[in-house]
Every structure is written in C-alpha cells, then in structure tokens.
Design an enzyme around this catalytic site. Sequence first.
Site, short mmCIF file in Angstrom:
data_model
loop_
_atom_site.label_atom_id
_atom_site.label_comp_id
_atom_site.label_asym_id
_atom_site.label_seq_id
_atom_site.Cartn_x
_atom_site.Cartn_y
_atom_site.Cartn_z
CG ASP A 180 19.41 -14.75 -9.13
OD1 ASP A 180 19.32 -15.01 -7.79
OD2 ASP A 180 18.80 -15.39 -9.80
CG HIS A 211 19.15 -23.16 -11.90
ND1 HIS A 211 18.51 -24.41 -11.40
CD2 HIS A 211 19.32 -22.56 -10.48
CE1 HIS A 211 18.08 -24.48 -10.22
NE2 HIS A 211 18.63 -23.53 -9.56
CG ASP A 246 16.13 -22.19 -17.86
OD1 ASP A 246 16.57 -21.68 -16.91
OD2 ASP A 246 16.93 -22.61 -18.59
CD GLN A 275 23.71 -27.00 -15.55
OE1 GLN A 275 24.41 -27.69 -16.77
NE2 GLN A 275 24.68 -26.71 -14.79
CD GLU A 317 21.20 -18.04 -5.72
OE1 GLU A 317 20.55 -18.07 -4.75
OE2 GLU A 317 21.04 -17.56 -6.84
NE ARG A 326 26.23 -11.53 0.71
CZ ARG A 326 25.81 -12.52 -0.14
NH1 ARG A 326 26.01 -12.35 -1.46
NH2 ARG A 326 25.24 -13.49 0.28
CG ASN A 351 21.19 -15.59 0.84
OD1 ASN A 351 20.30 -15.66 1.51
ND2 ASN A 351 21.54 -15.76 -0.38
NE ARG A 362 23.40 -13.42 -5.54
CZ ARG A 362 22.19 -14.01 -5.40
NH1 ARG A 362 21.27 -13.44 -6.41
NH2 ARG A 362 21.74 -15.16 -4.71
CG ASN A 399 18.64 -19.40 -14.87
OD1 ASN A 399 19.19 -20.34 -15.37
ND2 ASN A 399 17.52 -19.49 -14.09
#
Length: 494
Positions: free
Chosen positions: A208, A212, A178, A169, A245, A343, A308, A206, A118
């Site tokens: 992240d 976004h 970004d 986003q 995520e 997890r 987490n 995974r 991201n």
Amino acid sequence: MFKFAAAVILCLVAASSTLAQHNPHWWGNRNTIVHLFEWKWSDIAAECESFLGPRGFAGVQVSPVNENIISAGRPWWERYQPISYKLVTRSGNEQEFADMVRRCNDVGVRIYVDVLLNHMSGDFDGIAVGTAGSEAEPSKKSYPGVPYSALDFHPTCEITDWNDRFQVQQCELVGLKDLDQSSEWVRSKLIEFLDHLIELGVAGFRVDAAKHMAADDLSYIYSSISDLNIEHGFPHNARPFIFQEVIDHGHETVSREEYNQLGAVTEFRFSEEIGNAFRGNNALKWLQSWGTGWGFLPSGQALTFVDNHDNQRDMGAVLNYKSPKQYKMATAFHLAYPYGISRVMSSFAFDDHDTAPPQDEQERIISPEFDEEGACVNGWICEHRWRQIYAMVGFKNAVRDTELSNWWDNGDNQISFCRGNKGFLAVNNNLYDLSRELQTCLPAGVYCDVISGSLIDGSCTGKSVTVDGNGYGYIHIGSDDFDGVLALHVDARI
C-alpha cells in the site's frame, strides 16, 4: 579486480532477486487474482475450497492482517490505520489466518497480503485502542505494541504539493503518521512482520502507498525478507511476489518507473481507460493496441484491474458493480486480452465512501450468504461469483500463453478477436445488434457461450455457436441482450 568482480556479482544477484519478485507463483495454468475485500479468514478458507479452487482462480488478495485502530462506525479504511503488527483484525486472529493460508495453498490458491509499510494510524484524541487490545497515542507518535516512538517517524508535515518529492515521500498521507523507512529500527520491524507472514505461507504482498516511500528504502526491505516457505509448496529460493500501489497518471514527480524493477506496479491508467472505453467515451476499436500501445507498463510488470477498493468509490470514469452490463463487458475484455497480471474485485455494497463492510449489531463482520445460484445476498456483492466473471477466469486459463489474432471491429464499438486457436471473444457496445459471420479461429464444432450460460453434462444453458471447418461462426449479440459480450473457448466445446 576482485572488488569489481564482487560488485558485479552483487548487482547480478540483486537484479535476479527483483526479477523473481514479479513471479506470482501460480499453480498450473491459473492466472487471475481476486480481491476478497474485508472477508473473514474463515470465509476465505471455505471459499478457496468450495469455489475459487474448483473455478481455477490463482490467488486471493486479502485485506490488511495486522492490528488496526478502532474507528466509530467501523469504516473499511480503519484497516489501513495500523497500531501494531499483531495478526488480529475483524477478519480473524493469527490462528485463523494461518489456517486460511494453509487451506488455500492446499487447493492451489495463493494468498497475497495487503501490507502497510508507509505509515501507522492517523490522529486520535487521547488513547487509541486497537483490534488486539493494544493501546497507542497517535498524537505523540507512540505505538507501544510495536514499539515505535516519535523517533521512528518523519517530522509532521502535510502534503500540499504533489509535485514535491519531499512532501510526497516524507509528509503525512491524509494525516497518517509517516514512518521513516531509512531507520534501521523501522526496517527491522517491517522485515520481521513480512517474514512472519512468509513463514505462515503467503505468496506475496500488495504494498500500500508504495509511491510515498523511497524506492531505495523499499529495495532494501524487499531484498532482506525471506524466501517463500517450501513447506507450503513453493520451490527452494522462491521470492515473494510483490505488487506496489503507485498511482501515476503520467505526470507525477514520483513515477511508476522508479518501482517497476522492484516488483509489479498497479497500472491505474488501465483502470481509468477501460472505464472510459466501456462507458462509451472512447470507441472500442482503439483497444486493438491495448497495453503498452497505450503507454502502460510492460505486461509482466503491470497489475491490472477494472476497479479496486479505493477508486470504485470515486466519481468518474472508473466502472464498478453499479453499472453491471458495462462492468461485465470490461471485465471480459480485461481477462481475454493478453496483457497484465489480472486481478478482479469482490466488493460489498456501499452507499458512500466510508460504508462499513456487512456487520452485525456488535460490529462483527458477517459471513457472505448465497442464493441457490451461488450469488451473494446479504450486503456482499461478490462480483467473482457472477457467472460472466468466473467464466472468464476459466477462459483466461484455457487460452494462457496464446497470442491475440484476427482482430475485427466495425469501426466503432463492436469488436472481436481470437486467442490462438483456443478462444474467441466478441463485444457489442453499440445501440444496434452485432449479427455476422466472424472468424473464431476455433476447431470445427459447437461451442457454448460461457457468458450467457454454462456447459453442464454436455449441454449448454445459454447461446451456442457452430464453428465451420474454416473457423467461422455466426455471432449474434443484440443491443438489448442482458450481456454485451460472447465468449467461446476449447474447454466449452459441446
């Protein structure tokens, strides 16, 4: 007609690919991932060989692997501020990472990398230096180590309205620069980074801050990366396991349903609700319909967890290691109930949100040390080494592919249930004892409670339960017992 048929074929190929991205590629009956948060690669390799493999863990989620900015005091979150895709961090270099992946794969423990697609780093006064020695000017969006320039980022703006899709986003999450994932150059660098990790033998990622990024952009990136490396034991045409995520409390403009066809999604509602229940804010009897009955994602699309690395640091319902009795009960239920891709967390001790991982005077991460019982002692919590947790990983392996049956509750906070004829769990979260005959569904025999003890050389070091020919056993969990849970399974028969 030909064009229509070709379009249908392309759609089917894309659908098949996304379904494949829900497959974690576990060995045998293994089915639990552990997040070894901030561990060094050499320590993870040793842990795979000495503990995780023998205990039946399926995989490890590792901290971000690429070069990050160096922040004063070395807080954990500096790992989430990349400045290049060089594989050099405080956890180790590329050679050490590759060695870890190979050694873990050799003992049936898969590696899943926490990847940052991201953004790059946040603002920094002047020239920032990274863990591989790269320099960057975040204020100018200049990252020569990739390279990225200001043209590769969305315009600078702040997220002030979380119900505004554009802001969520295309603006900067907590000031992090970004990236524009619709850019061909950005896409090519992200795909190159992921492909390199696949070449080194990882099983998946995974992702992240997935919410976004536009789902269409992620779909393009995911579909463009390579198949898994067959030299690390993966079958031909195997796709990387992807879990994303996406924080969605049920009223978000950007929802989890936009991403769950691309890969699994982190089910944050699971974490919040299991914390509520085992903190006593919701009766355990309601957990009978746990999972989709609570509005959660379908089981095969949900990455589930009690806590987490982020939300364990927040005040609120989420449980963490600081409430050990409730935490162990919640984890036992998590691993016993047939829902989700599980997890478990392995933490380091923290006093505030920004606490750095255990480190020496030169700010180098130190290796975990263990006492004579195998518990960590030098700032690492290592919940995965608590007997009550690793024993439930074994329970989950033993009961894999069985259904839940024979639910019992006392109308409040005492519950029990079976997993086929292979496992039984009972929980007491009341302030009085649970003492009664309960249906365990197990074959007649004597079983070791894997929560209070271990089966060693045919003897149980904790409680034992005798099951009669009808499957019933006398279950006792005192309100003041060290653990409020009891677990039996066929592999712990005395």
